[in-house]
Design an enzyme around this catalytic site. Structure first.
Site, PDB file in Angstrom:
ATOM      1  N   GLN A   1      -5.458  -0.646  -4.300  1.00 28.50           N
ATOM      2  CA  GLN A   1      -6.209  -1.751  -4.724  1.00 28.50           C
ATOM      3  C   GLN A   1      -7.076  -1.112  -6.380  1.00 28.50           C
ATOM      4  O   GLN A   1      -6.730  -1.831  -7.293  1.00 28.50           O
ATOM      5  CB  GLN A   1      -6.923  -2.661  -3.979  1.00 28.50           C
ATOM      6  CG  GLN A   1      -7.802  -3.517  -4.479  1.00 28.50           C
ATOM      7  CD  GLN A   1      -8.515  -4.711  -3.967  1.00 28.50           C
ATOM      8  OE1 GLN A   1      -8.170  -4.290  -2.295  1.00 28.50           O
ATOM      9  NE2 GLN A   1      -9.567  -4.979  -4.040  1.00 28.50           N
TER      10      GLN A   1
ATOM     11  N   HIS B   1      -6.146  -5.796   3.410  1.00 24.30           N
ATOM     12  CA  HIS B   1      -5.511  -4.792   3.400  1.00 24.30           C
ATOM     13  C   HIS B   1      -4.538  -4.753   5.170  1.00 24.30           C
ATOM     14  O   HIS B   1      -5.377  -4.472   5.768  1.00 24.30           O
ATOM     15  CB  HIS B   1      -5.599  -3.261   2.986  1.00 24.30           C
ATOM     16  CG  HIS B   1      -6.255  -3.506   2.186  1.00 24.30           C
ATOM     17  ND1 HIS B   1      -5.183  -2.771   1.444  1.00 24.30           N
ATOM     18  CD2 HIS B   1      -7.301  -4.528   0.942  1.00 24.30           C
ATOM     19  CE1 HIS B   1      -5.637  -2.746  -0.289  1.00 24.30           C
ATOM     20  NE2 HIS B   1      -7.486  -3.987  -0.109  1.00 24.30           N
TER      21      HIS B   1
ATOM     22  N   CYS C   1      -3.015  -2.158   7.180  1.00 22.41           N
ATOM     23  CA  CYS C   1      -3.156  -1.124   6.827  1.00 22.41           C
ATOM     24  C   CYS C   1      -4.808  -0.645   7.879  1.00 22.41           C
ATOM     25  O   CYS C   1      -4.961  -0.427   8.531  1.00 22.41           O
ATOM     26  CB  CYS C   1      -3.186   0.148   6.091  1.00 22.41           C
ATOM     27  SG  CYS C   1      -4.172   0.159   4.764  1.00 22.41           S
TER      28      CYS C   1
ATOM     29  N   CYS D   1       1.152  -1.247   0.318  1.00 22.83           N
ATOM     30  CA  CYS D   1      -0.629  -0.364   0.072  1.00 22.83           C
ATOM     31  C   CYS D   1       1.006   1.143   0.380  1.00 22.83           C
ATOM     32  O   CYS D   1       1.721   1.657   1.039  1.00 22.83           O
ATOM     33  CB  CYS D   1      -0.791  -0.415   1.343  1.00 22.83           C
ATOM     34  SG  CYS D   1      -1.804   1.104   1.564  1.00 22.83           S
ATOM     35  N   GLU D   2       0.832   2.103  -0.981  1.00 21.48           N
ATOM     36  CA  GLU D   2       1.789   2.673  -0.956  1.00 21.48           C
ATOM     37  C   GLU D   2       1.317   4.221  -0.058  1.00 21.48           C
ATOM     38  O   GLU D   2       1.904   5.493   0.084  1.00 21.48           O
ATOM     39  CB  GLU D   2       1.217   3.859  -2.304  1.00 21.48           C
ATOM     40  CG  GLU D   2      -0.074   4.585  -2.761  1.00 21.48           C
ATOM     41  CD  GLU D   2      -0.529   5.548  -4.338  1.00 21.48           C
ATOM     42  OE1 GLU D   2      -0.558   6.285  -3.885  1.00 21.48           O
ATOM     43  OE2 GLU D   2       0.501   4.494  -4.895  1.00 21.48           O
ATOM     44  N   HIS D   3      -0.071   4.337   0.428  1.00 20.28           N
ATOM     45  CA  HIS D   3       0.287   5.451   2.177  1.00 20.28           C
ATOM     46  C   HIS D   3       0.079   4.872   3.210  1.00 20.28           C
ATOM     47  O   HIS D   3       0.865   5.988   3.891  1.00 20.28           O
ATOM     48  CB  HIS D   3      -1.610   5.396   2.426  1.00 20.28           C
ATOM     49  CG  HIS D   3      -2.892   5.497   1.179  1.00 20.28           C
ATOM     50  ND1 HIS D   3      -3.597   4.791   0.434  1.00 20.28           N
ATOM     51  CD2 HIS D   3      -1.954   6.914   0.022  1.00 20.28           C
ATOM     52  CE1 HIS D   3      -3.637   5.545  -0.115  1.00 20.28           C
ATOM     53  NE2 HIS D   3      -3.191   6.417  -0.942  1.00 20.28           N
ATOM     54  N   HIS D   4       1.044   3.502   3.746  1.00 22.99           N
ATOM     55  CA  HIS D   4       1.656   2.940   4.944  1.00 22.99           C
ATOM     56  C   HIS D   4       2.525   2.477   4.230  1.00 22.99           C
ATOM     57  O   HIS D   4       3.269   2.328   5.211  1.00 22.99           O
ATOM     58  CB  HIS D   4       0.307   2.575   5.863  1.00 22.99           C
ATOM     59  CG  HIS D   4      -1.117   3.063   6.052  1.00 22.99           C
ATOM     60  ND1 HIS D   4      -2.070   3.027   5.330  1.00 22.99           N
ATOM     61  CD2 HIS D   4      -0.799   4.323   7.092  1.00 22.99           C
ATOM     62  CE1 HIS D   4      -3.360   3.556   5.746  1.00 22.99           C
ATOM     63  NE2 HIS D   4      -2.244   4.623   6.843  1.00 22.99           N
TER      64      HIS D   4
END
Length: 195
Positions: free
Chosen positions: A126, A154, A156, A85-88
């Site tokens: 995703q 996920h 996250c 995941c590019e956010h976390h």
């Protein structure tokens, strides 16, 4: 593009120090190099051409029954994938289910799994991953329609924040004749039997 292993290793060492750990203690001494090795795998798709596995097609009109063109979908279910995941920068993993309505050309079924692997081996969300897979198939094959369903868990969501340990996320991307929900209903029903 290749992962800069030395730089990743140095940054992981710095990260360990930033969280108050001693990167020289026995359990962490090899961690920076291990993380760098893992990142080489996790991000092998960065800069890679996702359409490359689809370059070799097979003509179904050139075989023993040249007048035969597939009338229905080709579907590959349960392609296991993992991504970050590019956010976390936490993993997410799941199953991809792909279907396309072929024209005269089809592709080896393993090529579809390789497209998923390339596109999931980069920082992702995703929703974008499904759209990129659909685009790669739609633009590389003479497909009349494409359907991509991703079902993933996920970290996250399961390990932080909401901590919903059994939660999964399902996304759908569709192109061409399968863009309308009614047109893809049969395929979605077939996917209901996916494991």
């Amino acid at each position: 593009m290749t992962v800069d292993r030395a730089r990743v290793s140095a940054l992981v060492r710095e990260l360990l120090e930033a969280i108050g750990e001693d990167p020289e203690r026995p359990g962490l001494r090899q961690t920076p190099e291990r993380v760098a090795d893992a990142y080489v795998e996790f991000f092998a798709g960065v800069g890679a051409d996702a359409a490359a596995p689809l370059a070799h097609t097979i003509s179904v009109a050139s075989g023993p029954a040249p007048e035969t063109i597939p009338s229905g979908a080709v579907m590959v279910r349960d392609i296991a994938f993992r991504s970050i995941c590019e956010h976390h920068l936490l993993p997410f993993r799941g199953r991809a289910h792909l279907a396309y309505l072929p024209g005269e050309q089809v592709v080896g079924l393993g090529a579809l799994a390789r497209v998923v692997d390339i596109l999931s081996s980069r920082p992702q969300v995703q929703e974008r991953l499904g759209e990129q897979i659909a685009d790669a198939i739609a633009t590389s094959l003479d497909a009349r329609g494409v359907l991509v369903v991703l079902d993933a868990m996920h970290e996250c969501v399961t390990m932080r924040g909401a901590r919903q340990t059994e939660s999964t996320t399902v996304t759908i991307a569709a192109r061409g004749e399968l863009a309308e929900p009614a047109a893809r209903a049969e395929l979605v029903t077939l996917l209901g039997g996916a494991r």
